[in-house]
Scaffold this active site. Structure first.
Site, PDB file in Angstrom:
ATOM      1  N   HIS A  69      24.052  19.651  -7.660  1.00  0.00           N
ATOM      2  CA  HIS A  69      23.569  20.508  -6.579  1.00  0.00           C
ATOM      3  C   HIS A  69      22.273  21.192  -7.008  1.00  0.00           C
ATOM      4  O   HIS A  69      22.014  21.353  -8.207  1.00  0.00           O
ATOM      5  CB  HIS A  69      24.604  21.583  -6.248  1.00  0.00           C
ATOM      6  CG  HIS A  69      25.833  21.053  -5.579  1.00  0.00           C
ATOM      7  ND1 HIS A  69      26.738  21.884  -4.963  1.00  0.00           N
ATOM      8  CD2 HIS A  69      26.314  19.789  -5.434  1.00  0.00           C
ATOM      9  CE1 HIS A  69      27.719  21.164  -4.455  1.00  0.00           C
ATOM     10  NE2 HIS A  69      27.490  19.887  -4.743  1.00  0.00           N
ATOM     11  N   GLU A 105      21.415  24.259  -7.007  1.00  0.00           N
ATOM     12  CA  GLU A 105      21.633  25.447  -7.834  1.00  0.00           C
ATOM     13  C   GLU A 105      21.926  25.089  -9.285  1.00  0.00           C
ATOM     14  O   GLU A 105      21.432  25.747 -10.212  1.00  0.00           O
ATOM     15  CB  GLU A 105      22.811  26.285  -7.295  1.00  0.00           C
ATOM     16  CG  GLU A 105      22.643  26.762  -5.893  1.00  0.00           C
ATOM     17  CD  GLU A 105      23.269  25.837  -4.856  1.00  0.00           C
ATOM     18  OE1 GLU A 105      23.789  26.358  -3.852  1.00  0.00           O
ATOM     19  OE2 GLU A 105      23.228  24.611  -5.034  1.00  0.00           O
ATOM     20  N   CYS A 144      28.040  26.964  -3.048  1.00  0.00           N
ATOM     21  CA  CYS A 144      29.455  26.608  -2.973  1.00  0.00           C
ATOM     22  C   CYS A 144      30.215  27.300  -4.118  1.00  0.00           C
ATOM     23  O   CYS A 144      29.627  27.968  -4.965  1.00  0.00           O
ATOM     24  CB  CYS A 144      29.616  25.088  -3.062  1.00  0.00           C
ATOM     25  SG  CYS A 144      29.269  24.416  -4.708  1.00  0.00           S
ATOM     26  N   CYS A 176      28.960  26.175  -7.652  1.00  0.00           N
ATOM     27  CA  CYS A 176      27.674  26.775  -8.021  1.00  0.00           C
ATOM     28  C   CYS A 176      27.811  28.279  -8.251  1.00  0.00           C
ATOM     29  O   CYS A 176      27.194  28.829  -9.163  1.00  0.00           O
ATOM     30  CB  CYS A 176      26.620  26.481  -6.952  1.00  0.00           C
ATOM     31  SG  CYS A 176      26.227  24.717  -6.857  1.00  0.00           S
TER      32      CYS A 176
END
Length: 149
Positions: A56, A58, A86, A89
């Site tokens: 992701h 992040e 999420c 993260c």
């Protein structure tokens, strides 16, 4: 005093990264990490390219910023990300001890808020910065994906 580099300025940089992800066929989430008005990390989702569910924006940003700083803690940093992080993260951001998270669009189903995930007690959160722009990019992406299938 007017600060030329505010949350909107840096969120626009994160949106530029989301556009790069979009062009690559990745879910269009972009992120930048800032310390002392300097961008030290800029990235976007890479889950498709790397075939990695943890890639992701992040997560990529945390790794890049930590490498730049030479340490695992981001205690003086701000993460700007186009979509609410999420649970995964948010957990990584907790451990990084990031000072501030600024996100654009909320993720009412998978965001850390809906999932009840806690951030580090010292982490400040600002939501909704350029949320409409971030949300529109996501909607456009998924409409196109559905039309291709």
């Amino acid at each position: 005093m007017i600060k030329p580099f505010d949350d909107t300025y840096y969120m626009k940089k994160a949106l530029q990264e989301a556009e790069v992800a979009y062009e690559k066929g990745e879910i269009p989430v972009g992120a930048v990490v800032v310390v002392e008005d300097r961008i030290i990390a800029r990235t976007h989702n890479l889950t498709e390219l790397l075939n990695d569910v943890t890639a992701h924006a992040e997560m990529q940003a945390i790794t890049s910023a930590a490498n730049f700083l030479g340490g695992k803690y981001l205690t003086k940093c701000t993460l700007y990300v186009t979509l609410e992080p999420c649970q995964m993260c948010a957990g990584a951001l907790y451990w990084s001890q990031i000072a501030k998270i600024v996100y654009g669009a909320s993720d009412e189903q998978r965001g850390f808020t809906a999932m009840g995930t806690k951030l580090h007690p010292k982490t400040k959160v600002v939501s909704g910065v350029l949320a409409e722009e971030a949300s529109e990019l996501m909607k456009r992406f998924f409409i196109e994906k559905r039309n291709l299938n």
